[in-house]
Design an enzyme around this catalytic site. Sequence first.
Site, PDB file in Angstrom:
ATOM      1  N   ASP A   1      -1.637 -18.076 -30.414  1.00  0.00           N
ATOM      2  CA  ASP A   1      -1.785 -18.894 -31.628  1.00  0.00           C
ATOM      3  C   ASP A   1      -2.647 -20.120 -31.302  1.00  0.00           C
ATOM      4  O   ASP A   1      -2.121 -21.230 -31.129  1.00  0.00           O
ATOM      5  CB  ASP A   1      -0.404 -19.359 -32.118  1.00  0.00           C
ATOM      6  CG  ASP A   1       0.512 -18.184 -32.432  1.00  0.00           C
ATOM      7  OD1 ASP A   1       0.080 -17.256 -33.138  1.00  0.00           O
ATOM      8  OD2 ASP A   1       1.674 -18.189 -31.977  1.00  0.00           O
TER       9      ASP A   1
ATOM     10  N   CYS B   1       3.043  12.077 -22.100  1.00  0.00           N
ATOM     11  CA  CYS B   1       2.529  10.930 -21.318  1.00  0.00           C
ATOM     12  C   CYS B   1       3.022  11.009 -19.867  1.00  0.00           C
ATOM     13  O   CYS B   1       2.525  11.828 -19.097  1.00  0.00           O
ATOM     14  CB  CYS B   1       2.890   9.620 -22.003  1.00  0.00           C
ATOM     15  SG  CYS B   1       2.016   8.212 -21.300  1.00  0.00           S
TER      16      CYS B   1
ATOM     17  N   HIS C   1       0.729  10.485 -27.308  1.00  0.00           N
ATOM     18  CA  HIS C   1       2.097  10.459 -27.837  1.00  0.00           C
ATOM     19  C   HIS C   1       2.125  11.096 -29.222  1.00  0.00           C
ATOM     20  O   HIS C   1       1.796  10.410 -30.205  1.00  0.00           O
ATOM     21  CB  HIS C   1       2.578   9.010 -27.950  1.00  0.00           C
ATOM     22  CG  HIS C   1       2.872   8.387 -26.636  1.00  0.00           C
ATOM     23  ND1 HIS C   1       4.128   8.381 -26.078  1.00  0.00           N
ATOM     24  CD2 HIS C   1       2.066   7.769 -25.744  1.00  0.00           C
ATOM     25  CE1 HIS C   1       4.088   7.776 -24.904  1.00  0.00           C
ATOM     26  NE2 HIS C   1       2.844   7.395 -24.675  1.00  0.00           N
TER      27      HIS C   1
ATOM     28  N   GLU D   1       4.616  11.613 -31.041  1.00  0.00           N
ATOM     29  CA  GLU D   1       5.612  10.916 -31.880  1.00  0.00           C
ATOM     30  C   GLU D   1       5.069   9.623 -32.475  1.00  0.00           C
ATOM     31  O   GLU D   1       5.684   9.036 -33.347  1.00  0.00           O
ATOM     32  CB  GLU D   1       6.891  10.659 -31.075  1.00  0.00           C
ATOM     33  CG  GLU D   1       6.852   9.526 -30.074  1.00  0.00           C
ATOM     34  CD  GLU D   1       6.144   9.847 -28.751  1.00  0.00           C
ATOM     35  OE1 GLU D   1       5.380  10.838 -28.693  1.00  0.00           O
ATOM     36  OE2 GLU D   1       6.336   9.088 -27.780  1.00  0.00           O
TER      37      GLU D   1
ATOM     38  N   ASP E   1       4.750 -10.853 -41.202  1.00  0.00           N
ATOM     39  CA  ASP E   1       5.531 -11.982 -40.691  1.00  0.00           C
ATOM     40  C   ASP E   1       6.844 -11.995 -41.462  1.00  0.00           C
ATOM     41  O   ASP E   1       6.834 -12.038 -42.696  1.00  0.00           O
ATOM     42  CB  ASP E   1       4.792 -13.303 -40.944  1.00  0.00           C
ATOM     43  CG  ASP E   1       3.577 -13.462 -40.050  1.00  0.00           C
ATOM     44  OD1 ASP E   1       3.428 -12.668 -39.098  1.00  0.00           O
ATOM     45  OD2 ASP E   1       2.776 -14.373 -40.296  1.00  0.00           O
TER      46      ASP E   1
HETATM   47  O1  1PR Z   1       6.721 -17.614 -30.164  1.00  0.00           O
HETATM   48  O2  1PR Z   1       7.322 -15.532 -28.970  1.00  0.00           O
HETATM   49  O3  1PR Z   1       8.834 -16.494 -30.682  1.00  0.00           O
HETATM   50  O4  1PR Z   1       6.698 -15.429 -31.327  1.00  0.00           O
HETATM   51  C1  1PR Z   1       6.571 -15.869 -32.656  1.00  0.00           C
HETATM   52  C2  1PR Z   1       5.511 -15.037 -33.337  1.00  0.00           C
HETATM   53  O5  1PR Z   1       5.507 -15.416 -34.720  1.00  0.00           O
HETATM   54  C3  1PR Z   1       4.122 -15.289 -32.805  1.00  0.00           C
HETATM   55  O6  1PR Z   1       3.432 -14.059 -32.675  1.00  0.00           O
HETATM   56  C4  1PR Z   1       3.423 -16.136 -33.872  1.00  0.00           C
HETATM   57  O7  1PR Z   1       2.063 -15.788 -34.009  1.00  0.00           O
HETATM   58  C5  1PR Z   1       4.194 -15.757 -35.119  1.00  0.00           C
HETATM   59  N1  1PR Z   1       4.310 -16.893 -36.062  1.00  0.00           N
HETATM   60  C6  1PR Z   1       5.088 -17.986 -35.892  1.00  0.00           C
HETATM   61  N2  1PR Z   1       4.969 -18.781 -36.986  1.00  0.00           N
HETATM   62  C7  1PR Z   1       4.115 -18.197 -37.825  1.00  0.00           C
HETATM   63  C8  1PR Z   1       3.690 -18.675 -39.139  1.00  0.00           C
HETATM   64  O8  1PR Z   1       2.836 -18.092 -39.809  1.00  0.00           O
HETATM   65  N3  1PR Z   1       4.249 -19.797 -39.565  1.00  0.00           N
HETATM   66  N4  1PR Z   1       2.837 -16.137 -37.776  1.00  0.00           N
HETATM   67  C9  1PR Z   1       3.702 -17.006 -37.245  1.00  0.00           C
HETATM   68  C10 1PR Z   1       1.651 -15.980 -37.292  1.00  0.00           C
HETATM   69  C11 1PR Z   1      -0.334 -15.030 -37.866  1.00  0.00           C
HETATM   70  C12 1PR Z   1      -0.481 -13.602 -37.984  1.00  0.00           C
HETATM   71  C13 1PR Z   1      -1.103 -13.229 -39.303  1.00  0.00           C
HETATM   72  C14 1PR Z   1      -2.602 -13.263 -39.093  1.00  0.00           C
HETATM   73  C15 1PR Z   1      -3.361 -12.547 -40.172  1.00  0.00           C
HETATM   74  N5  1PR Z   1       0.946 -15.420 -38.320  1.00  0.00           N
HETATM   75  O9  1PR Z   1       0.728 -12.975 -37.807  1.00  0.00           O
HETATM   76  O10 1PR Z   1      -0.614 -11.998 -39.556  1.00  0.00           O
HETATM   77  O11 1PR Z   1      -3.070 -14.606 -39.022  1.00  0.00           O
HETATM   78  O12 1PR Z   1      -3.228 -13.190 -41.384  1.00  0.00           O
HETATM   79  P1  1PR Z   1      -4.312 -13.076 -42.521  1.00  0.00           P
HETATM   80  O13 1PR Z   1      -4.927 -11.720 -42.441  1.00  0.00           O
HETATM   81  O14 1PR Z   1      -3.580 -13.245 -43.805  1.00  0.00           O
HETATM   82  O15 1PR Z   1      -5.305 -14.185 -42.282  1.00  0.00           O
HETATM   83  P2  1PR Z   1       7.442 -16.322 -30.232  1.00  0.00           P
END
Ligand code: 1PR
Length: 569
Positions: free
Chosen positions: A420, A80, A190, A192, A241
């Site tokens: 979100d 890169c 990349h 790697e 998550d």
């Molecule tokens: O705010 O900078 O500390 O980052 C926190 C991160 O954690 C953010 O990216 C936020 O989206 C994520 N987050 C916080 N709370 C939740 C929760 O679920 N309670 N998860 C959360 C967000 C959404 C996606 C999920 C998709 C696909 N989850 O991560 O993977 O919606 O899901 P699906 O295919 O099952 O529908 P910060």
Amino acid sequence: MSFYLLDYGAGNVQSLANTLTKLGYEFKWIASPDDFDKATSLIFPGVGAFGSAIDGLNSRGYLEPLRKYIASGRPYFGICIGLQVLFQASAESPSHTGLGIVPSRIEEFSSADKSVPHMGWNSVEFLDPEHKANEGLDESLHYYYVHSYRAKYDWTHPESAQWVHSTTQYGQEVFVASVCKNNVFATQFHPEKSGPAGLKLLAGWLSQPQSGRTSVPPTQPIPRAPKSKGGLTKRIVACMDVRSNDDGDLVVTKGDQYDVREKAPSTSDGTITGGLATRTAGAVRNLGKPVALAARYFAAGADELCLMNITSFRHSPLLDQPMLAIVRAAAEEVFVPLTIGGGIKDTVDPDGTPHSALEVAGTYFRAGADKVSVATEAVFAVERMRERAKDGGIGEGDGTSAIETIAHAYGRQAVVVSIDPRRVYVEPDYVGPYKNELVFGKPDGAEKERGKAWWYQCTVKGGRENRPLSVVQLAEGVEKLGAGEIILNSIDRDGTGLGFDIDLVKLVRKSVRIPVVASSGAGKPEHFVEVFEKTGVEAALAAGIFHREEVRIQDVKETLATANITVRT
Ligand code: 1PR
């Protein structure tokens, strides 16, 4: 043999170190200008920006020793920026001078017909089949690229064209994928992070005796015109998550509209049976161990992985040693890009020690992240930027936000913003600040929403708090601040299996030039076809269907291929 890696101090080079360890090679880091004399083989895994790379080399006194090392005929593998520094200069930083070994310049991709950075898996095409060298580069495989600047392939300039080993096409631009001449081999992509294809290439280069690495360039210029379509594939991303369960263990969890606790009991003793295990109502849903799942998704062909530390807003990630241990362990198992998110913001330890968002990101990068994802702090940064504008406009960054500081140090391609948003339903004749962003669609929610229009509101802290900012304002703002990519979640669709929110994805895709990853709601492979065909996004992410093994990544890719959508197989 003394095999060295060159780190100029600005980028994430842990991925390459992990790859070499995986391949069974021992190496040392260049730690002083004298080490160049000891090296018999050198890899320069440059990531970040051209200017910071040259500054980093200069400030450590490495630039001249590097030039001398290459001139000595000992083997060099640049990755890169490690390719780009071989050139004379780059439009990314016109005041800096490159090594000038390849007599040509690096220019920016045009974003007129495509999103920039060029991010994802693309192919290579040898310029001259007789001039393949023995590195194990393979035209039938895909490699991972992430860059906004490139060396155009220009066969009308024989002095630079004779360096070109293979090319790639993005949009209508044909650019240099690898250079190879004598002892110098370098790739724009990349290896790697290029999965088995990249491991094969690195193993091929490393296993050759010094004499076998030399290569003779073609004598005649070889023209290459763009084809109707480039080779960039659509990416499939698996997201985990991660948070502590009620026993204090870090587990992969999964919410329904961000609620990660088990629902009401189906038996009299409060347990829920069926699915992966017997579960207890109200407990944090546990879908597996993060490192084991990451390894499974890598083996299954995921193009990228995300680990989101979803409760890190409660404390600084720097104090979260178990989570950092998970990032390190996952990075040792996974050789595709790994994005880590959660808690990237300025923090203060309980003992009063302050830490900048850049420090937090740096800790994730050193643990093995290739990109970091910022969510809550990105919303606040855009709000501050708009407040400074005072005219209701988008405003200007002041250089202090997490996005700006991390992009400056590690390059914009390393900064992802995770959004979100949640739908806000209004009467169709709504007049207000989000009027121009209203969607007049078919609501899929409650009866009371029928006949209404809606806009998309940004939230922070994992959807716990609504903010006076629309998804379009946020997307435009973070692009201006220097984000390289957007992961676009939907609280309404998360975990529902109803399919991606096509209206939302379309809205954001058309608002920015940077790549967008559609997320939330995938329930079957056909949903991926729908989101790629209807919105033009570069990647699509899913969690629940993969964790519960309802759909395999391979099923998704086969369905996409059948629909004529290019994927990495
Ligand atoms: O705010 O900078 O500390 O980052 C926190 C991160 O954690 C953010 O990216 C936020 O989206 C994520 N987050 C916080 N709370 C939740 C929760 O679920 N309670 N998860 C959360 C967000 C959404 C996606 C999920 C998709 C696909 N989850 O991560 O993977 O919606 O899901 P699906 O295919 O099952 O529908 P910060």
